[in-house]
Write a protein that holds these residues in place. Structure first.
Motif, PDB file in Angstrom:
ATOM      1  N   TYR A 164      -6.079 -10.045   0.743  1.00  0.00           N
ATOM      2  CA  TYR A 164      -5.378  -9.612   1.957  1.00  0.00           C
ATOM      3  C   TYR A 164      -3.861  -9.749   1.824  1.00  0.00           C
ATOM      4  CZ  TYR A 164      -3.733  -9.549   6.777  1.00  0.00           C
ATOM      5  OH  TYR A 164      -3.042  -9.261   7.929  1.00  0.00           O
ATOM      6  N   ASP A 165      -3.374 -10.883   1.339  1.00  0.00           N
ATOM      7  CA  ASP A 165      -1.935 -11.113   1.299  1.00  0.00           C
ATOM      8  C   ASP A 165      -1.220 -10.060   0.454  1.00  0.00           C
ATOM      9  OD1 ASP A 165      -2.208 -13.285   2.931  1.00  0.00           O
ATOM     10  OD2 ASP A 165      -2.115 -14.769   1.319  1.00  0.00           O
ATOM     11  N   HIS A 166      -1.781  -9.756  -0.708  1.00  0.00           N
ATOM     12  CA  HIS A 166      -1.173  -8.737  -1.563  1.00  0.00           C
ATOM     13  C   HIS A 166      -1.250  -7.365  -0.911  1.00  0.00           C
ATOM     14  CE1 HIS A 166      -0.302  -6.209  -5.053  1.00  0.00           C
ATOM     15  NE2 HIS A 166      -1.396  -5.540  -4.740  1.00  0.00           N
ATOM     16  N   LEU A 167      -2.446  -6.970  -0.492  1.00  0.00           N
ATOM     17  CA  LEU A 167      -2.628  -5.637   0.076  1.00  0.00           C
ATOM     18  C   LEU A 167      -1.784  -5.448   1.335  1.00  0.00           C
ATOM     19  CD1 LEU A 167      -6.500  -5.298  -0.355  1.00  0.00           C
ATOM     20  CD2 LEU A 167      -4.732  -4.231  -1.761  1.00  0.00           C
ATOM     21  N   ALA A 168      -1.737  -6.467   2.185  1.00  0.00           N
ATOM     22  CA  ALA A 168      -0.974  -6.355   3.425  1.00  0.00           C
ATOM     23  C   ALA A 168       0.523  -6.257   3.153  1.00  0.00           C
ATOM     24  CB  ALA A 168      -1.267  -7.548   4.330  1.00  0.00           C
ATOM     25  N   GLY A 189     -14.196  -0.541  -9.673  1.00  0.00           N
ATOM     26  CA  GLY A 189     -14.232  -1.561 -10.713  1.00  0.00           C
ATOM     27  C   GLY A 189     -13.801  -2.917 -10.174  1.00  0.00           C
ATOM     28  N   SER A 190     -14.305  -3.988 -10.754  1.00  0.00           N
ATOM     29  CA  SER A 190     -13.881  -5.329 -10.360  1.00  0.00           C
ATOM     30  C   SER A 190     -12.381  -5.467 -10.588  1.00  0.00           C
ATOM     31  CB  SER A 190     -14.629  -6.385 -11.173  1.00  0.00           C
ATOM     32  OG  SER A 190     -16.019  -6.298 -10.930  1.00  0.00           O
ATOM     33  N   GLY A 191     -11.664  -5.850  -9.528  1.00  0.00           N
ATOM     34  CA  GLY A 191     -10.215  -5.996  -9.616  1.00  0.00           C
ATOM     35  C   GLY A 191      -9.441  -4.720  -9.372  1.00  0.00           C
ATOM     36  N   GLN A 192     -10.111  -3.633  -9.005  1.00  0.00           N
ATOM     37  CA  GLN A 192      -9.457  -2.320  -8.867  1.00  0.00           C
ATOM     38  C   GLN A 192      -9.209  -1.993  -7.392  1.00  0.00           C
ATOM     39  OE1 GLN A 192     -11.776   1.146  -9.958  1.00  0.00           O
ATOM     40  NE2 GLN A 192     -10.008   2.086 -10.953  1.00  0.00           N
ATOM     41  N   PHE A 193      -7.997  -1.483  -7.112  1.00  0.00           N
ATOM     42  CA  PHE A 193      -7.600  -1.194  -5.730  1.00  0.00           C
ATOM     43  C   PHE A 193      -6.875   0.142  -5.644  1.00  0.00           C
ATOM     44  CE2 PHE A 193      -8.077  -5.727  -6.097  1.00  0.00           C
ATOM     45  CZ  PHE A 193      -8.734  -6.079  -4.927  1.00  0.00           C
ATOM     46  N   GLU A 194      -6.764   0.617  -4.405  1.00  0.00           N
ATOM     47  CA  GLU A 194      -6.015   1.847  -4.125  1.00  0.00           C
ATOM     48  C   GLU A 194      -5.381   1.716  -2.754  1.00  0.00           C
ATOM     49  OE1 GLU A 194      -7.272   6.304  -2.915  1.00  0.00           O
ATOM     50  OE2 GLU A 194      -7.963   5.688  -4.893  1.00  0.00           O
ATOM     51  N   GLN A 195      -4.111   2.140  -2.638  1.00  0.00           N
ATOM     52  CA  GLN A 195      -3.383   2.084  -1.371  1.00  0.00           C
ATOM     53  C   GLN A 195      -2.737   3.444  -1.135  1.00  0.00           C
ATOM     54  OE1 GLN A 195      -1.745  -2.145  -2.570  1.00  0.00           O
ATOM     55  NE2 GLN A 195      -1.825  -2.026  -0.327  1.00  0.00           N
ATOM     56  N   LEU A 215       6.944  -1.222  -7.297  1.00  0.00           N
ATOM     57  CA  LEU A 215       6.698  -2.216  -6.258  1.00  0.00           C
ATOM     58  C   LEU A 215       5.432  -3.023  -6.533  1.00  0.00           C
ATOM     59  CD1 LEU A 215       7.549  -0.192  -3.009  1.00  0.00           C
ATOM     60  CD2 LEU A 215       8.987  -1.860  -4.207  1.00  0.00           C
ATOM     61  N   LEU A 216       4.366  -2.333  -6.943  1.00  0.00           N
ATOM     62  CA  LEU A 216       3.112  -3.030  -7.227  1.00  0.00           C
ATOM     63  C   LEU A 216       3.285  -4.021  -8.369  1.00  0.00           C
ATOM     64  CD1 LEU A 216       0.608  -0.072  -6.827  1.00  0.00           C
ATOM     65  CD2 LEU A 216       0.666  -2.140  -5.432  1.00  0.00           C
ATOM     66  N   ASN A 217       4.017  -3.613  -9.388  1.00  0.00           N
ATOM     67  CA  ASN A 217       4.254  -4.513 -10.515  1.00  0.00           C
ATOM     68  C   ASN A 217       4.972  -5.784 -10.087  1.00  0.00           C
ATOM     69  OD1 ASN A 217       3.350  -3.700 -13.243  1.00  0.00           O
ATOM     70  ND2 ASN A 217       4.379  -1.798 -12.760  1.00  0.00           N
ATOM     71  N   ILE A 226      -1.069  -9.396 -12.644  1.00  0.00           N
ATOM     72  CA  ILE A 226      -0.550  -8.216 -13.332  1.00  0.00           C
ATOM     73  C   ILE A 226      -1.156  -6.986 -12.672  1.00  0.00           C
ATOM     74  CG2 ILE A 226      -0.426  -6.949 -15.509  1.00  0.00           C
ATOM     75  CD1 ILE A 226      -0.941  -9.678 -16.923  1.00  0.00           C
ATOM     76  N   ALA A 227      -0.318  -6.097 -12.180  1.00  0.00           N
ATOM     77  CA  ALA A 227      -0.800  -4.798 -11.690  1.00  0.00           C
ATOM     78  C   ALA A 227      -0.717  -3.819 -12.857  1.00  0.00           C
ATOM     79  CB  ALA A 227       0.059  -4.317 -10.525  1.00  0.00           C
ATOM     80  N   THR A 228      -1.860  -3.304 -13.269  1.00  0.00           N
ATOM     81  CA  THR A 228      -1.877  -2.393 -14.411  1.00  0.00           C
ATOM     82  C   THR A 228      -2.421  -1.029 -14.019  1.00  0.00           C
ATOM     83  OG1 THR A 228      -2.708  -1.995 -16.662  1.00  0.00           O
ATOM     84  CG2 THR A 228      -4.142  -3.253 -15.193  1.00  0.00           C
ATOM     85  N   PHE A 229      -1.786   0.007 -14.560  1.00  0.00           N
ATOM     86  CA  PHE A 229      -2.205   1.386 -14.360  1.00  0.00           C
ATOM     87  C   PHE A 229      -2.847   1.941 -15.625  1.00  0.00           C
ATOM     88  CE2 PHE A 229       1.527   0.193 -11.958  1.00  0.00           C
ATOM     89  CZ  PHE A 229       1.047   0.334 -10.667  1.00  0.00           C
TER      90      PHE A 229
END
Length: 445
Positions: A164-168, A189-195, A215-217, A226-229
């Protein structure tokens, strides 16, 4: 208002103390200099210089003159949630006073102008998928959330709550920028997100993709993640896409819905939309070299299944309705979704080649074939090397990459440079000896 006055006014209104003057190279690497607001007039009037060869994939050698990054005031973006008083502005690299044709943003601007010459304004929405990961004590790459281990974690409310803290914080940042964040979710996937954020003009959306990756990085790093693409960081999990939602308007009127007078229509799409789809499908194998530009990309499109049961990545250049198994999905009659691209794609180049291919289809009144299929039955390239070979023989896609080169300028082909760069990347990977080879061959003979 002049450009220097405009940029200074924007900085003053935002309480900016420093500006990141930013652009990306052909690989999508964000490059910037930190400019104090006291020098904003010089930045706006003269730009800021870079040693182009040191930047990376920008078509320069050590002996070449400076790349001068000229800011676009329309892209000015205050980012105080990263550092108080910080802002970012996207720039157009120039050499000797002229736009440098190896700069991805310059390439896209030419393709947008070509679309305008054909009577269209391109609009783009982007889905930026990414993984949040960390290194375990033994050095292995693992999801940042230790509890994110379910075989089908997509949309899991508990996983979203734990992050929540990161996504918010990211959502709040997106909305403060006025982009219109409308959803934040756990992907397949485990650990995978989209905003997600709302669509906009093509150049604006591509600027926002680059900004969001930055910003994500930095925001993930603040929480020791680590935010990885990277398209496929885990062999058994779904890869990350950069899905592009493409549409055209003409004179402010949407060009994709079928008019009521049009009898022969597919998915309630206009003849213009069908030909746009056909153009992309016909050039798909060459396009993949640009929208899937890494060795790792083909472990995503080549995947048969994952622990969740599906790869969500296309294997053939086909189109269909609201069906995520196709290269082009048509969720409604206002847009199409190009699903072949992944997180390593440079957004400016990805949109540029898609536009070029689609406009070529419109010019030729190309036919996409029946819904559920496409104009060709071949599969997408199996590796980056195969994709580069297709790129080199496709005049439309290479022409898009070379679009910003002025006639008789003596500047070499961007497409050839890009192909050489990616071919070298493939052979570097091919030459490396992997743990898989040790496991299978060390004592096998």
């Amino acid at each position: 208002m002049s450009q220097p006055t405009q940029l200074a006014a924007l900085a003053g209104q935002a309480g900016t103390r420093f500006i990141l003057a930013l652009f990306v190279d052909l690989n999508g690497k964000p490059c910037a200099k930190l400019v104090p607001v006291e020098a904003v007039d010089e930045l706006a009037a003269e730009g800021v210089g870079f040693a182009g060869y040191a930047v990376g994939a920008m078509g320069q050698e050590p002996k070449d003159p400076d790349l001068v990054a000229i800011p676009d005031p329309a892209s000015f973006t205050p980012i105080p949630f990263v550092k108080e008083g910080l802002a970012l502005v996207h720039c157009d690299p120039h050499v000797n006073g002229k736009p440098w044709p190896f700069a991805p943003r310059n390439i896209l601007k030419v393709l947008i102008a070509r679309a305008g010459d054909a009577g269209f304004e391109p609009w783009v929405g982007a889905e930026v998928e990414y993984f949040l990961v960390k290194h375990a004590a033994d050095g292995a790459l693992v999801p940042a959330d230790d509890a994110d281990t379910a075989p089908q974690p997509c949309y899991d409310a508990r996983s979203v709550t734990r992050m929540y803290d990161h996504l918010a914080s990211v959502s709040t940042a997106i909305n403060q920028l006025g982009w219109g964040n409308y959803a934040n979710d756990h992907e397949d996937g485990s650990g995978q997100f989209e905003q997600n954020f709302k669509y906009a003009e093509a150049l604006t959306t591509c600027d926002r993709v680059v900004t969001l990756r930055y910003l994500l990085n930095v925001m993930a790093a603040e929480r020791d993640m680590i935010a990885t693409f990277m398209p496929k960081p885990f062999a058994d999990k779904t890869g990350s896409g950069l899905h592009l939602h493409l549409s055209l308007t003409s004179g402010g009127v949407a060009a994709f819905p079928a008019p009521s007078t049009e009898d022969d229509r597919r998915l309630d799409l206009s003849a213009t939309a069908c030909s746009f789809i056909a153009g992309i499908l016909e050039h798909a194998c060459a396009i993949q070299a640009v929208i899937g530009p890494t060795v790792n990309s083909y472990k995503r499109t080549g995947a048969v299944a994952t622990t969740s049961g599906a790869s969500w990545a296309p294997r053939f250049p086909t189109y269909g309705g609201n069906d995520r198994t196709h290269y082009i999905r048509v969720p409604d009659n206002n847009r199409i979704e190009l699903r072949g691209g992944d997180g390593s794609a440079n957004p400016y180049l990805a949109v540029a080649v898609a536009l070029a291919a689609g406009l070529d289809g419109i010019k030729r009144c190309a036919d996409p074939g029946d819904v559920g299929s496409g104009p060709t039955r071949e599969g997408l390239p199996a590796t980056l090397l195969h994709a580069i070979e297709r790129l080199e023989t496709d005049d439309v896609v290479t022409g898009a990459l070379d679009a910003a080169i002025e006639p008789d300028s003596g500047i070499p082909s961007v497409a050839a440079y890009f192909a050489d760069l990616k071919r070298a990347e493939f052979w570097d990977w091919h030459s490396a000896v992997s743990p898989w080879e040790h496991t299978h061959y060390l004592t096998a003979f």
